[in-house]
Design a protein around this motif. Structure first.
Motif, PDB file in Angstrom:
ATOM      1  N   ASP A   1      -3.172  22.215 -40.511  1.00 51.15           N
ATOM      2  CA  ASP A   1      -3.566  21.338 -39.107  1.00 51.15           C
ATOM      3  C   ASP A   1      -1.882  21.596 -38.381  1.00 51.15           C
ATOM      4  N   GLY A   2      -1.157  21.240 -39.209  1.00 45.51           N
ATOM      5  CA  GLY A   2       0.220  21.299 -38.564  1.00 45.51           C
ATOM      6  C   GLY A   2       0.583  22.754 -37.899  1.00 45.51           C
ATOM      7  N   MET A   3       0.117  23.835 -38.551  1.00 49.70           N
ATOM      8  CA  MET A   3       0.170  25.242 -38.111  1.00 49.70           C
ATOM      9  C   MET A   3      -0.740  25.311 -36.895  1.00 49.70           C
TER      10      MET A   3
ATOM     11  N   ASP B   1       7.102  34.270 -28.255  1.00 50.90           N
ATOM     12  CA  ASP B   1       5.926  35.037 -28.676  1.00 50.90           C
ATOM     13  C   ASP B   1       5.897  35.704 -30.094  1.00 50.90           C
ATOM     14  N   THR B   2       7.057  35.739 -30.728  1.00 48.88           N
ATOM     15  CA  THR B   2       7.147  36.124 -32.261  1.00 48.88           C
ATOM     16  C   THR B   2       6.704  34.931 -33.007  1.00 48.88           C
ATOM     17  N   LEU B   3       6.999  33.715 -32.545  1.00 43.24           N
ATOM     18  CA  LEU B   3       6.791  32.549 -33.528  1.00 43.24           C
ATOM     19  C   LEU B   3       5.076  32.341 -33.205  1.00 43.24           C
ATOM     20  N   LEU B   4       4.806  32.589 -31.938  1.00 45.19           N
ATOM     21  CA  LEU B   4       3.392  32.305 -31.777  1.00 45.19           C
ATOM     22  C   LEU B   4       2.479  33.502 -32.476  1.00 45.19           C
ATOM     23  N   THR B   5       3.009  34.696 -32.709  1.00 48.54           N
ATOM     24  CA  THR B   5       2.295  35.698 -33.453  1.00 48.54           C
ATOM     25  C   THR B   5       2.135  35.247 -34.795  1.00 48.54           C
ATOM     26  N   VAL B   6       3.470  34.756 -35.484  1.00 47.65           N
ATOM     27  CA  VAL B   6       3.436  34.466 -36.703  1.00 47.65           C
ATOM     28  C   VAL B   6       2.261  32.909 -37.137  1.00 47.65           C
TER      29      VAL B   6
ATOM     30  N   VAL C   1      -0.577  25.779 -31.108  1.00 43.75           N
ATOM     31  CA  VAL C   1      -1.005  25.289 -29.451  1.00 43.75           C
ATOM     32  C   VAL C   1       0.216  24.900 -28.669  1.00 43.75           C
ATOM     33  N   ALA C   2       1.165  24.340 -29.244  1.00 46.83           N
ATOM     34  CA  ALA C   2       2.151  24.020 -28.596  1.00 46.83           C
ATOM     35  C   ALA C   2       2.969  25.108 -28.132  1.00 46.83           C
ATOM     36  N   LEU C   3       3.109  26.212 -29.029  1.00 47.37           N
ATOM     37  CA  LEU C   3       3.950  27.606 -28.635  1.00 47.37           C
ATOM     38  C   LEU C   3       3.069  28.320 -27.550  1.00 47.37           C
TER      39      LEU C   3
END
Length: 125
Positions: free
Chosen positions: A6-8, A50-55, A13-15
């Motif tokens: 849920d945190g992920m 975008d990297t964090l969004l992908t991860v 969503v925030a990213l």
């Protein structure tokens, strides 16, 4: 869904919203001829987001057992991501079709977000 996934999901969503807002502002500024959106510091910020969004997206695939081979909505979201990437690249350039590319990039973003919320390839229509 446990507290970790849920945190992920909330992080993803925030990213995603951050990335969308960043593209909206930068893309609109480029359409009006501003040079600041092409500054390398913004490129680094976009790359990191975008990297964090992908991860986080890939982590959700694993945690929630999603598969683009099984889940049609996810496969189409990935295809829209490729289309968005190409259109966003053209929209940030100096070509004569950058306004059209910006519009198509926004449409791809809207589709990806709609598919993410509905989990339906045709957005529940």
């Amino acid at each position: 869904m446990d507290w970790f996934s849920d945190g992920m999901r909330q992080t993803h969503v925030a990213l995603a919203w951050f990335s969308v807002l960043l593209f909206l502002v930068r893309g609109l500024a480029v359409q009006f001829g501003a040079n600041w959106p092409l500054d390398s510091r913004f490129s680094v910020l976009v790359f990191c987001a975008d990297t964090l969004l992908t991860v986080t997206g890939l982590s959700l695939w694993v945690l929630l057992y999603y598969s683009p081979l099984r889940d049609a909505w996810l496969a189409l979201k990935l295809l829209a991501l490729v289309g968005y990437t190409a259109c966003a690249y053209l929209a940030m350039g100096k070509g004569e079709f950058r306004s059209l590319a910006y519009l198509y990039a926004l449409l791809m973003l809207a589709y990806m977000m709609g598919v993410s919320y509905t989990r339906e390839p045709l957005l529940g229509l």
